[in-house]
Design a protein around this motif. Structure first.
Motif, PDB file in Angstrom:
ATOM      1  N   VAL A   1      22.296   3.901   7.538  1.00  0.00           N
ATOM      2  CA  VAL A   1      21.455   4.280   6.396  1.00  0.00           C
ATOM      3  C   VAL A   1      22.284   4.568   5.151  1.00  0.00           C
ATOM      4  N   GLN A   2      23.514   5.066   5.318  1.00  0.00           N
ATOM      5  CA  GLN A   2      24.332   5.343   4.143  1.00  0.00           C
ATOM      6  C   GLN A   2      24.790   4.067   3.429  1.00  0.00           C
TER       7      GLN A   2
ATOM      8  N   ALA B   1      14.051  -1.630   4.116  1.00  0.00           N
ATOM      9  CA  ALA B   1      15.264  -0.863   4.436  1.00  0.00           C
ATOM     10  C   ALA B   1      15.166  -0.275   5.847  1.00  0.00           C
ATOM     11  N   LYS B   2      13.970   0.148   6.243  1.00  0.00           N
ATOM     12  CA  LYS B   2      13.778   0.696   7.586  1.00  0.00           C
ATOM     13  C   LYS B   2      14.044  -0.371   8.648  1.00  0.00           C
TER      14      LYS B   2
ATOM     15  N   ARG C   1      29.866  -2.089   4.381  1.00  0.00           N
ATOM     16  CA  ARG C   1      29.211  -3.088   3.525  1.00  0.00           C
ATOM     17  C   ARG C   1      27.825  -2.614   3.107  1.00  0.00           C
ATOM     18  N   ARG C   2      27.528  -2.694   1.814  1.00  0.00           N
ATOM     19  CA  ARG C   2      26.280  -2.172   1.265  1.00  0.00           C
ATOM     20  C   ARG C   2      25.248  -3.282   1.055  1.00  0.00           C
ATOM     21  N   VAL C   3      23.991  -2.875   1.182  1.00  0.00           N
ATOM     22  CA  VAL C   3      22.870  -3.792   0.950  1.00  0.00           C
ATOM     23  C   VAL C   3      21.880  -3.064   0.044  1.00  0.00           C
ATOM     24  N   LEU C   4      21.468  -3.743  -1.019  1.00  0.00           N
ATOM     25  CA  LEU C   4      20.457  -3.221  -1.926  1.00  0.00           C
ATOM     26  C   LEU C   4      19.176  -4.015  -1.710  1.00  0.00           C
ATOM     27  N   ILE C   5      18.079  -3.307  -1.512  1.00  0.00           N
ATOM     28  CA  ILE C   5      16.786  -3.958  -1.315  1.00  0.00           C
ATOM     29  C   ILE C   5      15.899  -3.567  -2.492  1.00  0.00           C
TER      30      ILE C   5
END
Length: 157
Positions: free
Chosen positions: A93-94, A83-84, A52-56
């Protein structure tokens, strides 16, 4: 409230913001997401949760530049700081993407203190798949009404 998230003009998260964001980030960790799946979840469902991806997306306003910060750079640094926190909470991280939007995508006019404060923000966008990520990015547009014309006092050759 932006003043609760970052030290003014910097990408340094305040302790309370770091704690709050860690709580949000933990909800995106594969460990948490896998635990929420039913026991009869398919291997495909488990794989989907793990990737599952997350965009910040970091945002600034005009006042950040008055403190000497470049809005594009500062907004990207803010997004990276968040993101950190997500990575520290176990989000691979990917699966994390971040970008700075500077002050090009305000959610309210910058004409009041409250408006500027609301525009200094970080968006956490749930984009479960690569297709969702691309769809979100292609649908975003800046509102020309939020741009100001440069004049001789603000632009030097």
């Amino acid at each position: 409230n932006k003043s609760d998230e970052f030290v003014a003009g910097t990408a340094e998260l305040t302790p309370q913001a770091r704690k709050y964001l860690a709580q949000i980030a933990s909800q995106y960790s594969p460990k948490t997401l896998l635990a929420a799946l039913p026991s009869n979840a398919t291997p495909e469902q488990r794989a989907q949760v793990s990737s599952r991806r997350v965009l910040i997306v970091g945002h600034t306003d005009e006042n950040d530049s008055s403190l000497g910060a470049d809005p594009a750079t500062l907004s990207q640094q803010r997004a990276k700081a968040v993101a950190k926190v997500f990575a520290d909470q176990g989000v691979p991280v990917q699966n994390l993407f971040y970008q700075g939007a500077g002050h090009t995508l305000p959610i309210t006019p910058n004409t009041t203190d409250q408006g500027r404060e609301e525009n200094q923000r970080v968006q956490i966008v749930d984009v479960p798949t690569e297709k969702d990520l691309q769809q979100f990015l292609s649908a975003r547009t800046a509102d020309p009404a939020n741009y100001r014309f440069a004049n001789a006092n603000t632009v030097s050759p």
